[in-house]
Design a protein around this motif. Structure first.
Motif, PDB file in Angstrom:
ATOM      1  N   LEU A  56       0.824  -1.212   0.000  1.00  0.00           N
ATOM      2  CA  LEU A  56       0.000   0.000   0.000  1.00  0.00           C
ATOM      3  C   LEU A  56       0.857   1.261   0.000  1.00  0.00           C
ATOM      4  O   LEU A  56       0.329   2.371  -0.130  1.00  0.00           O
ATOM      5  CB  LEU A  56      -0.920   0.004   1.227  1.00  0.00           C
ATOM      6  N   GLN A  57       2.182   1.071   0.139  1.00  0.00           N
ATOM      7  CA  GLN A  57       3.070   2.230   0.306  1.00  0.00           C
ATOM      8  C   GLN A  57       4.180   2.275  -0.746  1.00  0.00           C
ATOM      9  O   GLN A  57       5.251   2.812  -0.508  1.00  0.00           O
ATOM     10  CB  GLN A  57       3.675   2.200   1.706  1.00  0.00           C
ATOM     11  N   THR A  58       3.940   1.701  -1.912  1.00  0.00           N
ATOM     12  CA  THR A  58       4.986   1.612  -2.935  1.00  0.00           C
ATOM     13  C   THR A  58       4.984   2.778  -3.921  1.00  0.00           C
ATOM     14  O   THR A  58       5.968   2.940  -4.657  1.00  0.00           O
ATOM     15  CB  THR A  58       4.842   0.302  -3.732  1.00  0.00           C
ATOM     16  N   ALA A  59       3.948   3.566  -3.973  1.00  0.00           N
ATOM     17  CA  ALA A  59       3.877   4.652  -4.962  1.00  0.00           C
ATOM     18  C   ALA A  59       5.032   5.626  -4.767  1.00  0.00           C
ATOM     19  O   ALA A  59       5.230   6.178  -3.678  1.00  0.00           O
ATOM     20  CB  ALA A  59       2.546   5.387  -4.841  1.00  0.00           C
ATOM     21  N   GLY A  60       5.839   5.822  -5.819  1.00  0.00           N
ATOM     22  CA  GLY A  60       6.958   6.756  -5.773  1.00  0.00           C
ATOM     23  C   GLY A  60       8.156   6.288  -4.986  1.00  0.00           C
ATOM     24  O   GLY A  60       9.140   7.024  -4.849  1.00  0.00           O
ATOM     25  N   ALA A  80      -0.546  -5.268  -7.532  1.00  0.00           N
ATOM     26  CA  ALA A  80      -0.557  -4.157  -6.562  1.00  0.00           C
ATOM     27  C   ALA A  80       0.420  -3.067  -6.973  1.00  0.00           C
ATOM     28  O   ALA A  80       0.120  -1.869  -6.841  1.00  0.00           O
ATOM     29  CB  ALA A  80      -0.225  -4.692  -5.170  1.00  0.00           C
ATOM     30  N   LEU A  81       1.588  -3.460  -7.474  1.00  0.00           N
ATOM     31  CA  LEU A  81       2.566  -2.466  -7.915  1.00  0.00           C
ATOM     32  C   LEU A  81       2.052  -1.674  -9.115  1.00  0.00           C
ATOM     33  O   LEU A  81       2.342  -0.483  -9.258  1.00  0.00           O
ATOM     34  CB  LEU A  81       3.888  -3.152  -8.275  1.00  0.00           C
ATOM     35  N   GLU A  83      -0.849  -0.703  -9.593  1.00  0.00           N
ATOM     36  CA  GLU A  83      -1.785   0.325  -9.101  1.00  0.00           C
ATOM     37  C   GLU A  83      -1.052   1.441  -8.364  1.00  0.00           C
ATOM     38  O   GLU A  83      -1.509   2.592  -8.359  1.00  0.00           O
ATOM     39  CB  GLU A  83      -2.799  -0.321  -8.149  1.00  0.00           C
ATOM     40  N   ARG A  84       0.055   1.120  -7.750  1.00  0.00           N
ATOM     41  CA  ARG A  84       0.846   2.113  -6.997  1.00  0.00           C
ATOM     42  C   ARG A  84       2.294   2.009  -7.469  1.00  0.00           C
ATOM     43  O   ARG A  84       3.136   1.416  -6.816  1.00  0.00           O
ATOM     44  CB  ARG A  84       0.735   1.866  -5.490  1.00  0.00           C
ATOM     45  N   MET A  85       2.568   2.567  -8.631  1.00  0.00           N
ATOM     46  CA  MET A  85       3.857   2.381  -9.291  1.00  0.00           C
ATOM     47  C   MET A  85       5.008   2.977  -8.494  1.00  0.00           C
ATOM     48  O   MET A  85       4.970   4.150  -8.100  1.00  0.00           O
ATOM     49  CB  MET A  85       3.825   2.999 -10.685  1.00  0.00           C
ATOM     50  N   PRO A  86       6.034   2.187  -8.260  1.00  0.00           N
ATOM     51  CA  PRO A  86       7.230   2.726  -7.611  1.00  0.00           C
ATOM     52  C   PRO A  86       8.040   3.569  -8.588  1.00  0.00           C
ATOM     53  O   PRO A  86       7.903   3.436  -9.808  1.00  0.00           O
ATOM     54  CB  PRO A  86       8.004   1.470  -7.208  1.00  0.00           C
ATOM     55  N   GLU A  87       8.918   4.415  -8.027  1.00  0.00           N
ATOM     56  CA  GLU A  87       9.808   5.180  -8.893  1.00  0.00           C
ATOM     57  C   GLU A  87      10.860   4.272  -9.524  1.00  0.00           C
ATOM     58  O   GLU A  87      11.190   4.420 -10.700  1.00  0.00           O
ATOM     59  CB  GLU A  87      10.507   6.280  -8.079  1.00  0.00           C
TER      60      GLU A  87
END
Length: 438
Positions: A56-60, A80-81, A83-87
């Motif tokens: 739930l905390q991977t965005a950016g 899940a990634l 939906e919340r794309m990491p940098e």
């Protein structure tokens, strides 16, 4: 501002990475179910949570995944990634995807899908590559608390009959550094192989450790009875990773295990150099060093690694039997064999005034210490003890300036050159013929 670091699957490697990053002041969120690792992570200042909460905390964020495929979580993690794309995203894979590949292996070597484990790894890589991940295919990891010397000391270690093929390794701290470099500079969608600079058969580090620790070599067992991870013969290339500016602190097992032994209070300090005749009971150490020489310097030997690796141990033991027409010397630093050299006299009456020098090898890390000179000087003295021996002959590869200078310094002179004396692969090597009159 540095993005937070989210680690999915904080096992041996990622716990070490997380601890180092958290102590440096970085915001680290590590997912693990292991109570001991949780305590270590929290003590270092990392936040510990579940995989579900971390996703739930991977965005950016900078995300590193080290969840084994058999956990069955890759599809859920990838969704899940998305939906919340990491940098930036890294997936830690394994060189096991190359299966039965032999010889030089790099990122362009075809993967093998013949086993369930390799298929699952490749499928996981594909899922994350579609999200722009950098995939790191990692060789065998060793380090504090995860080292073959603990199994050697406990009596649990076994080595393959025949010595086995080359195995690539990586010290965990070099792997941690590689993860940092790939996070910072790796191109999205790229694959990187991670290994140190020198692959070596299992027998080689075991012989080195046995000598340093003063314990006997472990029992030999059939190769097919050992784990599949030690049955191959792969030299993993780290060239692409090096192109990013990464370089290993521990370029080979000697550097890595020396550091581990010293950290455990087992000093790995070379003792005074000694030279003596090798005995049949030295055959394990002799074999390991000879096979290394055949790999490291194939142009210096008439034999090949494949030929000598296939020889029964008793055949090499016979080379070390005492006799009036042959001698094999070994140079030792403490209990460790660090150099070898042989002398074999002709037995037929018309040739018995001559003997041939063979098998000179000193590993790179022990050169420039006078080892070769001590061996050669001692061998000349052994020759002078052989009644009726008048001259000693040898062949040195043309262009090997260091060896040529050593031989001339003790009195050898050149009497000719044999063109195409050896053929190593597709390359011919000329041999310089030298003689010493006793």
């Amino acid at each position: 501002m540095t993005p937070p670091l989210v680690l999915l699957g904080s096992g041996y490697t990622l716990t070490r990475f997380a601890v180092a990053e958290a102590r440096a002041g970085r915001d680290v969120l590590a997912a693990t179910r292991d109570a001991a690792r949780r305590a270590e992570l929290e003590h270092a200042g990392a936040r510990v949570t579940s995989v579900e909460d971390a996703l739930l905390q991977t965005a950016g964020a900078h995300v590193v995944i080290s969840v084994p495929p058999d956990a069955g979580l890759d599809a859920r993690i990838a969704a899940a990634l998305a939906e919340r794309m990491p940098e930036r995203l890294i997936y830690l894979s394994s060189t096991g995807v190359y299966g039965r590949a032999r010889g030089h292996v790099d990122e362009d070597t075809p993967v093998e899908l013949s086993t369930p484990s390799s298929r699952e790894r490749v499928e996981a890589e594909s899922r994350y590559l579609q999200l722009g991940a950098r995939v790191m295919r990692i060789a065998g990891i060793y380090g504090p608390g995860r080292s073959m010397h603990t199994r050697l000391l406990s009596g649990a270690l076994r080595i393959p009959e025949g010595g086995g093929g080359r195995i690539s390794r990586i010290h965990v701290d070099d792997l941690v550094d590689a993860i940092r470099v790939v996070l910072a500079r790796g191109e999205a969608g790229a694959v990187f192989c991670v290994a140190d600079d020198r692959p070596a058969p299992t027998e080689e580090p075991v012989a080195w450790l046995s000598a340093r620790l003063g314990v006997p070599m472990p029992p030999r067992v059939p190769l097919d009875s050992l784990n599949e991870t030690v049955r191959g013969d792969r030299a993993i290339s780290n060239a692409r990773l090096r192109s990013l500016g990464w370089a290993p602190r521990y370029p080979d097992f000697i550097a890595g295990y020396t550091a581990l032994l010293e950290a455990e209070g087992r000093p790995s300090v070379p003792s005074a150099l000694s030279v003596r005749r090798l005995q049949p009971e030295d055959v394990d150490a002799f074999r390991a060093l000879r096979l290394r020489g055949l790999l490291d310097s194939p142009e210096a030997f008439g034999a090949s690694h494949a030929e000598d690796a296939a020889l029964p141990l008793d055949a090499m033991r016979g080379w070390l039997e005492a006799g009036p027409s042959q001698v094999v010397l070994g140079a030792f630093e403490g209990p460790q064999l660090v150099g070898t050299l042989g002398l074999k006299r002709e037995v037929r009456a018309k040739l018995a005034h001559k003997a041939v020098v063979w098998g000179m090898f000193v590993p790179q890390e022990f050169r420039s210490r006078g080892v070769g000179r001590r061996l050669l000087s001692a061998l000349v003295e052994e020759g002078r003890k052989m009644e009726g021996l008048e001259c000693v002959l040898l062949v040195v590869s043309v262009g090997n300036a260091a060896a040529h200078a050593l031989y001339r310094s003790v009195g050898f002179r050149t009497y000719g050159v044999e063109p195409h004396a050896l053929k190593v692969g597709d390359t011919f090597v000329d041999g310089e013929l030298m003689i010493l009159t006793l």
